[in-house]
Design a protein around this motif. Sequence first.
Motif: not given
Lengths: 319, 319
Positions: A26-45
């Motif tokens: 869609g329109w543009g990227t949702n950077e906030g969503m990317i951060i809220s997921i990836l920056a709160h998962r450990n290496a295995t996840q």
Amino acid sequence: MASLKIPANVPLPEVDSEQLHKAFIGWGTNEGMIISILAHRNATQRSFIRAVYAANYNKDLLKELDNELSGDFERAVMLWTLEPADRDAYLAKESTKMFTKNNCVLVEIACTRPPLEFFKAKQAYQARYKTSLEEDVAYHTSGNIRKLLVPLVSTFRYDGNAGEVNVKLARSEAKTLHKKITDKAYTDEDLIRILTTRSRAQIVVTLNHFKDYFGSSINKFLKEDGSEDEYLQLLKTVIKCLAFPEKYFEKVLRQAINKLGTDEWALTRVVTTRAEVDMERIKEEYLRRNNVPLDRAIAKDTSGDYQDMLLALLGHGHA
Amino acid sequence: MASLKIPANVPLPEVDSEQLHKAFIGWGTNEGMIISILAHRNATQRSFIRAVYAANYNKDLLKELDNELSGDFERAVMLWTLEPADRDAYLAKESTKMFTKNNCVLVEIACTRPPLEFFKAKQAYQARYKTSLEEDVAYHTSGNIRKLLVPLVSTFRYDGNAGEVNVKLARSEAKTLHKKITDKAYTDEDLIRILTTRSRAQIVVTLNHFKDYFGSSINKFLKEDGSEDEYLQLLKTVIKCLAFPEKYFEKVLRQAINKLGTDEWALTRVVTTRAEVDMERIKEEYLRRNNVPLDRAIAKDTSGDYQDMLLALLGHGHA
């Protein structure tokens, strides 16, 4: 201790993948969503998410991130998302390349990772680049730098604990180090041998004996030399990375932030490689040394999604 | 190809353990039974037998063998029964000790094992001796020998295949090697760097270029020097072990057997470490070079249970 914060109930990798997929379309990227997921998962996840993403959307999550993001934010998200061994392989390769050459980063990787983790990084390096880290470092260096760096990246150190230290040996090697350093024989074979082959626990005890006998730390002796040549800088980095990794990382962050124009390259590297390891200790060290919390210092010097990503890795925001 | 012969229907480890236990108890030891079992099981099977033996009789099979057997036969059975990585660790340690010091054996282990196997031997070394192979070798050597041996036991070589060789690099490094050798600069940094860091496949191509350009093999150039010093011997051993392992092992066996008084130490080492790997190729090489089959040569020079054990590992007897 890690600064990474993971939610009490981690969503299934299928759910995370779907959310990430939505963030890209869609329109543009949702950077906030990317951060809220990836920056709160450990290496295995994160590695599960990558696997599920590839299976469900037939695309490599890393390539998607590469397409969607840019600049410092991209580098932070990419480095963070890579598996730790693969990330170290990537950083090591960067450090041997012409325009991003940085022997200090090689020392950092070789000396602050536990021996088996460093070995896994070397395996990842071979899988990625079809050569060994050893041959690349040996080929791209020469003289004294080679004499120090090659054994450093080659040795598989013993990962012993304090109880397995040979105290008599530590005493005698402390004296050897002192003699070589007062003679300014910084490139001496035995000095290099001790620092490149002994276990970290053994070296810590040796350096303690050094300080007890000779009144100041080995790095103080080296600083008194006043010379600014690269070899001596690397030697001090080796000692610091082996014996006081948190102090070393604190200094890298301090210099990256206090520079005229932030050194985002170093800042991103340290935050992404330490968030899951010992960032809490580095934060303590930073506060003690600078009277300012690390997150405040970073917030002052960065902005936008890049800032949000780094602060999330430092423990900010809802996990 | 391995010379080891395994029966079509391998008994359960419980059955093997029971038979071995019977071989130890009562009047004298049943050496024939020990050979008929252990000399016809592969590494995985032997390690199962050890595990089941420990569980059922609460004793370490290796300790039992140590108590029951003696002399060359004991050494052969013990070395064979050890897991390959653990056996290499044991042999490497022996090679750094005062009375059994043997730098050639260190070269043999570092250069003929595939990189990952050699790494596992280094892990086994650390588990056994609480130090790294690197620090022990570096500590117990000096001068030129150290300059060659330490990188040799340190590097984790890339295990590339012939398709991954950099031909341009091989050409240029063949020239470097030639220049250094005609200058008699045998301890030159770049010569050591090439031999200690490049992948085996890369080195083989480099040495082929060497022969094509300069008319004879690198070891022929080195032999012409005529010098008998240990460093030069080791250098030739490194090249032979990397490029022509079967030729290397053939020569060790030839020298062990043709000695006034057989060198059982070397004979046992080569037979127990190669029976499961490439002994068939070594046998071919031996026949080609000596006009006598290896088993006949060994039979002539040995006797009793020791002879039976070696010949069983060479493929004799009912599996």
